[in-house]
Design a protein around this motif. Structure first.
Motif, PDB file in Angstrom:
ATOM      1  N   ALA A 175     -15.435  27.192  26.414  1.00  0.00           N
ATOM      2  CA  ALA A 175     -14.786  28.366  25.828  1.00  0.00           C
ATOM      3  C   ALA A 175     -15.760  29.162  24.964  1.00  0.00           C
ATOM      4  O   ALA A 175     -15.772  30.403  24.989  1.00  0.00           O
ATOM      5  N   ARG A 179     -17.098  33.093  25.543  1.00  0.00           N
ATOM      6  CA  ARG A 179     -16.955  34.142  24.531  1.00  0.00           C
ATOM      7  C   ARG A 179     -18.304  34.740  24.136  1.00  0.00           C
ATOM      8  O   ARG A 179     -18.373  35.894  23.686  1.00  0.00           O
ATOM      9  N   LEU A 237     -11.575  31.651  17.220  1.00  0.00           N
ATOM     10  CA  LEU A 237     -10.602  31.150  18.175  1.00  0.00           C
ATOM     11  C   LEU A 237      -9.240  31.080  17.504  1.00  0.00           C
ATOM     12  O   LEU A 237      -9.146  30.697  16.332  1.00  0.00           O
ATOM     13  N   THR A 238      -8.202  31.424  18.219  1.00  0.00           N
ATOM     14  CA  THR A 238      -6.862  31.423  17.638  1.00  0.00           C
ATOM     15  C   THR A 238      -6.364  30.008  17.409  1.00  0.00           C
ATOM     16  O   THR A 238      -6.900  29.038  17.968  1.00  0.00           O
ATOM     17  N   ALA A 241      -5.304  28.382  20.701  1.00  0.00           N
ATOM     18  CA  ALA A 241      -6.416  27.907  21.522  1.00  0.00           C
ATOM     19  C   ALA A 241      -7.089  26.694  20.897  1.00  0.00           C
ATOM     20  O   ALA A 241      -7.546  25.783  21.595  1.00  0.00           O
ATOM     21  N   THR A 242      -7.157  26.679  19.585  1.00  0.00           N
ATOM     22  CA  THR A 242      -7.914  25.653  18.873  1.00  0.00           C
ATOM     23  C   THR A 242      -7.205  24.306  18.820  1.00  0.00           C
ATOM     24  O   THR A 242      -7.829  23.246  19.044  1.00  0.00           O
TER      25      THR A 242
END
Length: 475
Positions: A175, A179, A237-238, A241-242
């Motif tokens: 991820a 990004r 990262l939100t 997501a985290t």
């Protein structure tokens, strides 16, 4: 190399952030809009009140001389011994390297070392600290950062990557790479190479922290995936997501960052030194035109228990002094700053964490001084009028960035170099002259221990101890 020119005393006397623009302790912008993954509305780091950490001490060391400019600090939290040991080891190594290369009598090196700290979390049984290092004495990017985490439940220190579960690291890395690809300045070949060896991940991803809404902010080490001059690349990262990637400790750290409790107690058994209760009976009416006056000044505090001991010494001789305090220490020990002001001493501004202000932009210098003045006012109810520029380094840009008046000195005890109480006392006594301004540091026990002899000897010689502003006003 900057050296102090000892000019006449009269001249000396006249003389919460967002992700996209988060100024670190040294006044350096942490990330720019071009490198930050999220926009200006992204939440910042959780607010942590260090005065709510039971038993907290700040370990500090610094010089006040432009020939060897360094200032370092890290927190010592009772109950987090393993983490304190890791912080101490890293700081001591960096400082020893700097001093050996920069501070020798035959050194031709230039640059400054500043290591500051910021709390990322301090709640429940979770402690997180970021050390930010600005070292401009060598090649490459001068600014680096590393986060340290402590699990009070298991009594274990964790490097940042331990926030992510072992089994989730491949997905986490994938991820991050996704990004980072296409970001300005990122070299695709360096990106693949940097993440190829999982054994290097702990160093590459040594700075992880949570945002106030539970997201994860990842700082990729400077130079690892692009040019070193670009600094650290930041990926946000939100929470959604985290969370699936986090280790059990990482999930507790996330929770304490998002929903912090009221302070931290990891089992401190240390009894804090009592805060002095001395109260000035009235304004100082000493007339320095008629009597011999001298101004003792103490930089870099407040420090516990040193500043408290110093207040007792000063009260015994009814002496007044000026304390040029560092903002991050004011935030930790506001009760000591209140005690200093209550006892009739002057509180001056010495920046947030002691960088060379002349090396900063006007905005950064203003932030360093403005944050510290705000902390002083919060502690004492009064805004300072004086500032002492670290290393005595001041120029027109710094002066224009503040309404505070600069205050230098004409007697330098060099107590940061000589940790010898008798030597410090002898130097002050030998050099003391009418209207002198003396530079000392109340972060050093040896300097505080020198004060009784200084007060006793100079009082017997008819000298009166006043604040810098009082000395200015009565000349």
């Amino acid at each position: 190399m900057r050296t102090h020119i000892l000019v006449p005393t009269a001249l000396l006397l006249l003389g919460a952030c967002t992700l996209t623009a988060c100024s670190d302790g040294a006044g350096v912008v942490e990330s720019s809009p071009a490198r930050a993954q999220a926009g200006p509305s992204s939440p910042g780091a959780p607010a942590v009140d260090p005065s709510k950490i039971k038993g907290l001490e700040i370990v500090s060391d610094s010089s006040e001389h432009g020939s060897c400019p360094f200032a370092v600090s890290y927190p010592k939290v009772p109950g987090a011994r393993a983490m304190t040991a890791a912080l101490k080891k890293d700081v001591d190594q960096r400082l020893a390297t700097f001093r050996s290369s920069r501070c020798g009598s035959d050194s031709t090196a230039v640059g400054e070392l500043n290591i500051s700290h910021r709390f990322l979390a301090a709640s429940g049984d979770v402690l997180g600290v970021r050390l930010t290092t600005l070292d401009s004495s060598g090649a490459g990017n001068p600014r680096t950062a590393k986060s340290y985490w402590y699990d009070g439940k298991d009594g274990a220190y964790h490097p940042a990557l331990d926030l992510v579960a072992d089994g989730s690291r491949n997905a986490f890395v994938a991820a991050l790479k996704k990004r980072l690809k296409g970001r300005e300045g990122v070299d695709p070949a360096l990106l693949d190479e940097a993440f190829a060896d999982t054994r290097d991940l702990a160093d590459l991803l040594g700075d992880l922290s949570f945002t106030a809404d539970g997201g994860l902010r990842v700082h990729v080490a400077p130079g690892a995936v692009g040019g070193a001059a670009a600094g650290a690349y930041v990926v946000s990262l939100t929470e959604a997501a985290t969370t699936p990637w986090l280790s059990p400790f990482g999930k507790r750290a996330q929770k304490q960052s998002e929903h912090p409790g009221d302070g931290l107690d990891l089992g401190s058994t240390r009894t804090p030194a009592a805060v002095p209760t001395h109260t000035a009976s009235a304004d100082d009416d000493t007339d320095c035109k008629k009597v011999k006056c001298i101004a003792l000044t103490f930089d870099d505090g407040p420090a516990a228990p040193e500043s408290a001991s110093l207040l007792h010494h000063l009260a015994r001789y009814k002496a007044r002094a000026t304390f040029f305090v560092v903002g991050q220490n004011v935030a930790t020990h506001p009760e000591l700053v209140r005690a200093e002001a209550r006892a009739g001493h002057e509180i001056g501004n010495h920046s947030w964490n002691h960088p060379d202000l002349t090396k900063l932009t006007s905005r950064q210098a203003a932030s360093q001084l403005g944050r510290t003045s705000a902390a002083i006012k919060a502690a004492t109810g009064k805004t300072p009028t004086l500032f002492r520029p670290p290393y005595g380094a001041v120029n027109t840009r710094v002066k224009a960035a503040t309404t505070l008046s600069p205050a230098l000195w004409d007697i330098d005890t060099e107590d940061w170099k000589y940790r010898d109480s008798a030597k410090v006392a002898r130097k002050v006594i030998a050099k003391a002259r009418r209207n002198s301004v003396v530079l000392m540091h109340d972060i050093h026990p040896t300097s505080v221990a020198a004060v009784p002899q200084i007060l006793r000897t100079l009082t017997a010689k008819g000298m009166h101890f006043v604040t810098v502003s009082h000395l200015r006003a009565t000349l």
